[in-house]
Design an enzyme around this catalytic site. Sequence first.
Site, mmCIF file in Angstrom:
data_model
loop_
_atom_site.group_PDB
_atom_site.id
_atom_site.type_symbol
_atom_site.label_atom_id
_atom_site.label_comp_id
_atom_site.label_asym_id
_atom_site.label_seq_id
_atom_site.Cartn_x
_atom_site.Cartn_y
_atom_site.Cartn_z
ATOM 1 C CE LYS A 71 111.516 -92.114 -38.033
ATOM 2 N NZ LYS A 71 110.527 -92.928 -38.791
ATOM 3 C CG HIS A 95 79.030 -68.293 -11.944
ATOM 4 N ND1 HIS A 95 78.321 -69.032 -12.882
ATOM 5 C CD2 HIS A 95 78.831 -66.856 -12.379
ATOM 6 C CE1 HIS A 95 77.734 -67.780 -13.671
ATOM 7 N NE2 HIS A 95 78.179 -66.832 -13.305
ATOM 8 C CG LEU A 109 97.535 -81.794 -29.600
ATOM 9 C CD1 LEU A 109 99.235 -81.697 -29.730
ATOM 10 C CD2 LEU A 109 97.070 -83.309 -30.098
ATOM 11 C CD GLU A 124 79.623 -72.286 -12.340
ATOM 12 O OE1 GLU A 124 79.002 -72.157 -11.069
ATOM 13 O OE2 GLU A 124 79.134 -71.232 -13.336
ATOM 14 C CD GLN A 172 111.109 -86.687 -38.154
ATOM 15 O OE1 GLN A 172 111.973 -86.260 -38.944
ATOM 16 N NE2 GLN A 172 110.767 -87.976 -37.889
ATOM 17 C CB CYS A 188 74.469 -66.575 -12.616
ATOM 18 S SG CYS A 188 74.995 -64.716 -12.681
ATOM 19 C CD GLU A 229 70.783 -60.282 -19.185
ATOM 20 O OE1 GLU A 229 70.594 -60.465 -17.737
ATOM 21 O OE2 GLU A 229 71.537 -60.615 -20.094
ATOM 22 N NE ARG A 256 77.271 -55.617 -18.277
ATOM 23 C CZ ARG A 256 77.509 -56.703 -19.210
ATOM 24 N NH1 ARG A 256 76.818 -57.662 -19.525
ATOM 25 N NH2 ARG A 256 78.641 -56.398 -19.699
HETATM 26 N N1 GLN Z 1 72.889 -62.208 -17.687
HETATM 27 C C1 GLN Z 1 72.896 -62.103 -16.267
HETATM 28 C C2 GLN Z 1 73.496 -60.745 -15.840
HETATM 29 O O1 GLN Z 1 74.351 -60.342 -16.479
HETATM 30 C C3 GLN Z 1 73.426 -63.215 -15.598
HETATM 31 C C4 GLN Z 1 75.009 -63.446 -15.824
HETATM 32 C C5 GLN Z 1 75.579 -64.818 -15.755
HETATM 33 O O2 GLN Z 1 74.699 -65.609 -15.537
HETATM 34 N N2 GLN Z 1 76.791 -65.025 -15.404
HETATM 35 O O3 GLN Z 1 73.324 -60.338 -14.641
#
Ligand code: GLN
Length: 542
Positions: A222, A514, A15, A516, A191, A380, A404, A469
């Site tokens: 009500k 990040h 909600l 954002e 209710q 990232c 990775e 990482r």
């Molecule tokens: N997978 C990448 C890392 O671990 C980027 C992580 C991400 O985009 N937040 O470094």
Amino acid sequence: MARLIFITGGVVSSLGKGLASAALGALLQARGYKVRLRKLDPYLNVDPGTMSPFQHGEVYVTDDGAETDLDLGHYERFTGVSARKSDNVTSGRIYSQVIEKERKGGYLGRTVQVIPHVTDMIKEFVLADTDGLDFLLVEIGGTVGDIEGLPFFEAIRQLHNDLGRGQTAFIHLTLIPFIEAAGELKTKPTQHSVKELRAIGIQPDILLCRTSHPIPEDDRRKIGLFCNLAAERVIPAMDLDTIYRVPIAYHQVGLDTQILKVFGIDNAPEPDLSRWEDVVHKVKNPEGEVRIAVVGKYIQVKDSYKSLSEALAHGGLANNVKVHLDWIDSEVFERDDAAAFLENVHGILVPGGFGERGTEGKIGAVKFARERQVPFFGICYGLHMAVIEAARNLAGLEGAGTTEIGNPKHPVIGLMTEWVKGNQVESRDADGDMGGTMRLGAYEASLTPGSRVAEVYGATTISERHRHRYEVNTGYAKDLAKHGMDVSGWSPDGRLPEIMEIPSHPWFIGVQFHPELKSRPLEPHPLFTSFIAAAVRKSRLV
Ligand code: GLN
């Protein structure tokens, strides 16, 4: 001492309890009060860090490095108050703390029970770190009646008793559904939900009722009658055209006035909502539109990129344009010709991500952006993809990749096991606990004077939040620079590349952090403002 406002939910989930809490925080703030918001999550995960974005939406990272629920993002965006580790807790963490204390003999041999030991731990969490606040708003995740939520409801019931009159208020968010066939709003689920709440000892002070149709006065009376409160405390929360209107709309229906009355305050200054009115005006009157392609993996679940889509909208506000987002699953670029999807966009953004799936598609999208001079923003994992693309296609390093995924011939992205924060060396090892091995939270970066990012920020020292990482391997930095991609931001110790850019491109920036997470409607993030400005320029060219 801070007054406590508890926000619970009933009838159905989704909600918008987080948004409602955040907007109420903004509204009290606009009246001059100092507020903070906190979230109690009943699930058993210790934190959302290891939960899949498909399941739980985005993981919101705080300055102090906590991986938290995405509602904390709403709180920050609406109030501008940076969230902290102490603003989000789960049942999992509470129980693990209780068990840890028990193992250490902290309960002196007593039988350890949900009441009082778990509830005490919850109360301790709620009351910690609240100095100097006028109001602490505490949202309880889930809906009343959930088994996992019971200890939280019990703890807030106790707090109401412990703290005495005038220190706490309970807001219950419910749904008043409109039944098409009958052409009526139905109050019965509300209710029942309140009955459930009262059965566990909580009498709501205010009912905030989500509804698609205005609630007739008779229905308010009500509901009040059946739920044991005055009709003016049954407050309609109508569906709105933009989330930024919520603080204004709540004020119009008297939510803040009624809350303050619960605390016996009736001479508070009127709120100054002009900044929110300004934002709403901009949202409703854009001077143009840009299309941005977001090429990612979790695109079916929009909540996975909540802060990102908000930050892009903020960038639009700063440029007086509407930002249309094309969410594209990067895997399509592994099957089809990328061009068809990207031909008409004015900017391409590759967001954060993990794992192998879809990476070649993301790299394809970067290539398109670089070659076709489309503004590109890599965040990232998006930065990692951009570096791999440049290594392979600009520097000719065949087999460039990230460690990775497997064992690439040229590990242009690799695992850093040690770095410096402040004066301290921090480290991680590849086999550590999931969630314990990431570089998390706010880190400073030094920007190269004269670079595009230094111009965008208007500064050469910045602080941004991290969650990753892997890092750009500095061993390849010289080679990449020779082929047109520069490191333009470094960690203060000069060991970790934080930002890469291609100066000869109209707008090509990849960041390790990040941004954002720090963008707010009243304060759009400079990188998003600049990226959307570049997209506006692009839109005028095509
Ligand atoms: N997978 C990448 C890392 O671990 C980027 C992580 C991400 O985009 N937040 O470094």
